[in-house]
Scaffold this active site. Structure first.
Site, PDB file in Angstrom:
ATOM      1  N   HIS A 123      -1.199   6.394   2.670  1.00 53.66           N
ATOM      2  CA  HIS A 123      -0.501   5.123   2.864  1.00 53.66           C
ATOM      3  C   HIS A 123      -0.969   4.522   4.182  1.00 53.66           C
ATOM      4  O   HIS A 123      -0.781   5.111   5.248  1.00 53.66           O
ATOM      5  CB  HIS A 123       1.016   5.328   2.882  1.00 53.66           C
ATOM      6  CG  HIS A 123       1.783   4.041   2.984  1.00 53.66           C
ATOM      7  ND1 HIS A 123       2.188   3.329   1.875  1.00 53.66           N
ATOM      8  CD2 HIS A 123       2.193   3.324   4.064  1.00 53.66           C
ATOM      9  CE1 HIS A 123       2.833   2.242   2.262  1.00 53.66           C
ATOM     10  NE2 HIS A 123       2.847   2.211   3.591  1.00 53.66           N
ATOM     11  N   CYS A 124      -1.586   3.355   4.114  1.00 54.11           N
ATOM     12  CA  CYS A 124      -2.185   2.726   5.286  1.00 54.11           C
ATOM     13  C   CYS A 124      -1.258   1.636   5.815  1.00 54.11           C
ATOM     14  O   CYS A 124      -0.989   0.650   5.111  1.00 54.11           O
ATOM     15  CB  CYS A 124      -3.543   2.137   4.934  1.00 54.11           C
ATOM     16  SG  CYS A 124      -4.394   1.396   6.349  1.00 54.11           S
ATOM     17  N   PRO A 125      -0.746   1.760   7.041  1.00 50.48           N
ATOM     18  CA  PRO A 125       0.115   0.700   7.580  1.00 50.48           C
ATOM     19  C   PRO A 125      -0.652  -0.577   7.893  1.00 50.48           C
ATOM     20  O   PRO A 125      -0.060  -1.658   7.927  1.00 50.48           O
ATOM     21  CB  PRO A 125       0.689   1.335   8.846  1.00 50.48           C
ATOM     22  CG  PRO A 125      -0.302   2.366   9.251  1.00 50.48           C
ATOM     23  CD  PRO A 125      -0.894   2.885   7.985  1.00 50.48           C
ATOM     24  N   ASN A 128      -0.506  -2.398   4.814  1.00 47.33           N
ATOM     25  CA  ASN A 128       0.852  -2.446   4.267  1.00 47.33           C
ATOM     26  C   ASN A 128       0.859  -2.107   2.780  1.00 47.33           C
ATOM     27  O   ASN A 128       1.544  -2.733   1.977  1.00 47.33           O
ATOM     28  CB  ASN A 128       1.476  -3.836   4.487  1.00 47.33           C
ATOM     29  CG  ASN A 128       2.967  -3.848   4.215  1.00 47.33           C
ATOM     30  OD1 ASN A 128       3.647  -2.838   4.358  1.00 47.33           O
ATOM     31  ND2 ASN A 128       3.487  -5.003   3.803  1.00 47.33           N
ATOM     32  N   ASN A 129       0.108  -1.088   2.420  1.00 46.77           N
ATOM     33  CA  ASN A 129      -0.011  -0.721   1.014  1.00 46.77           C
ATOM     34  C   ASN A 129      -0.544   0.702   0.940  1.00 46.77           C
ATOM     35  O   ASN A 129      -1.118   1.228   1.901  1.00 46.77           O
ATOM     36  CB  ASN A 129      -0.942  -1.689   0.289  1.00 46.77           C
ATOM     37  CG  ASN A 129      -0.791  -1.604  -1.223  1.00 46.77           C
ATOM     38  OD1 ASN A 129       0.046  -0.864  -1.741  1.00 46.77           O
ATOM     39  ND2 ASN A 129      -1.604  -2.356  -1.946  1.00 46.77           N
TER      40      ASN A 129
END
Length: 445
Positions: A123-125, A128-129
């Site tokens: 999960h990559c901040p 945002n996805n």
């Protein structure tokens, strides 16, 4: 991560990209060429803006594209024999207890997205996805174009350092301060993902491979082959598409994400992936996802579920104790005065003794007077038994009696009993105390 926080991350990334890309062109390159269009200026800026445009396009697709999740009520087809069989990898259907649904192979539950993601990488901040099956290709291309655009930007700005004016130098320093950290951070991150893509693994599966390597190194398991490694070219094709000509262009990834092709030679007899540590294998049976727990009709269970016939409440003892306390009976210390731990100031008000309540307590005992005499009381609210508390004074008397009765430990003096007859009076007259005679012959034991 909240929705607002994720949007702030995305906005920060867009502002950083735009600052690096356009501040260098407006305040450094454009003044360098006299603020006039020329073939040399276009030949310099057109490739750079093309890279920036591809970067922004892939970033947008990575943000808005759904990484993919299992369809509702999806179930694995364990009877499929076309090389995508779920049984070959897991030996049993994978089930997510949080989503309460079956998981396809290589899918994992994301706590941020609160659902299972197909071929989840992480999960990559910054986007945002979640990075999963349907947007992993866009993510790889985004990293690739960031590396190219930052390298091009660094070379383009460095050529103007030696002849820059004071105004240019300020923006050159700002561009270096933003471009170089991005190039180093994203460059190292992209190198790792290029390697992971060439092996057809994900970040999570990379951790699993490290654990397997540790188990093999310690001799706990034999070496096992990763089942999805198809070769470098086929691994890249499974992410970026079958045609190498379109690898740099945003395309829809192949496959549905519900099943994946296995390496040649993999069969149903191979070891499951990831292999389990034999020293930590759970011997309990696999939980049934359709099992529903139902409370029994009675809260008292015994052995195989039947009612314990000997289970009785012991609230009568507590009621009698509370009655004694309410009467205001005087309390005393639970320790005898001759006990080493006894102090007059340490009277325990919690222990109340009322001789008049003994008969009442015996009558309230669940199993009568005989049970209260020395047998165990039934513990309130459970199936166990509690041992009757022994009085500390009685314990001390028992200990003293045991030591006195020990042979050879003490010499006991037993007084003789003299009767009222003539013989008893004669014996009493013959007895002389030790203090008067100074001899031990008068002691009679």
């Amino acid at each position: 991560m909240g929705r607002l926080t994720g949007r702030l991350f995305v906005g920060f990334v867009l502002c950083l990209i735009c600052f690096i890309a356009y501040s260098s062109q407006i305040f450094i390159i454009w003044p360098w060429y006299g603020r006039e269009l020329s073939v040399e200026l276009l030949s310099l800026l057109v490739p750079f803006n093309t890279l920036v445009g591809m970067l922004l396009w892939n970033y947008y697709l990575c943000v808005v594209t759904d990484p993919g999740t299992a369809p509702e009520r999806w179930q694995p087809d364990v009877q499929d024999s076309d090389g995508y069989e779920v049984k070959k990898l897991t030996r049993r259907p994978r089930y997510c207890r949080t989503c309460e649904a079956y998981k396809p192979p290589r899918a994992h539950h994301c706590k941020q997205c609160k659902r299972c993601i197909l071929r989840m990488d992480h999960h990559c901040p910054w986007v945002n996805n979640c990075v999963g099956h349907f947007n992993y290709g866009y993510f790889i291309r985004f990293l690739f174009y960031v590396d190219l655009a930052c390298s091009y930007h660094f070379a383009m700005v460095t050529r103007r350092v030696y002849v820059a004016t004071q105004t240019w130098m300020i923006f050159i320093i700002l561009n270096f301060a933003t471009c170089i950290p991005v190039l180093l951070a994203v460059g190292s991150f992209s190198l790792y993902h290029f390697y992971v893509m060439s092996c057809n693994t994900t970040t999570i599966e990379g951790w699993e491979k490290d654990k397997v390597a540790t188990l093999v190194r310690h001799g706990k398991i034999q070496e096992i082959k990763f089942p999805y490694n198809l070769g470098i070219k086929r691994n890249i094709c499974s992410v970026l598409g079958d045609s190498p000509l379109w690898w740099c262009w945003p395309t829809v990834p192949p496959g549905t994400g519900l099943k994946y092709q296995l390496a040649e030679g993999d069969d149903s007899t191979a070891e499951a992936w990831p292999p389990e540590d034999p020293t930590k294998v759970n011997q309990l049976p696999e939980p049934d996802p359709n099992y529903q727990f139902n409370l029994p009709s009675s809260p008292w269970t015994y052995s195989n579920g039947s009612l314990n016939p000997n289970l009785q409440p012991s609230n009568a003892h507590h009621r009698s104790t509370s009655r004694r306390r309410s009467r205001g009976v005087a309390t005393h210390s639970p320790l005898p005065p001759y006990h080493p731990d006894y102090h007059e100031s340490q009277d325990d008000p919690s222990y109340i003794y009322d001789p008049s309540s003994e008969e009442e307590d015996l009558d309230d005992t669940p199993f009568g007077r005989e049970f209260a005499g020395g047998a165990a009381r039934v513990r309130r609210g459970s199936e166990g038994y509690e041992v009757k508390t022994i009085d500390r004074e009685a314990m001390l008397r028992m200990m003293v009696d045991e030591r006195i009765q020990a042979p050879g430990r003490y010499q006991q003096y037993v007084a003789e009993q003299y009767g009222d007859d003539e013989e008893g009076k004669e014996n009493l007259e013959d007895f002389v105390p030790l203090a008067k005679t100074g001899r031990t012959e008068g002691v009679r034991t």
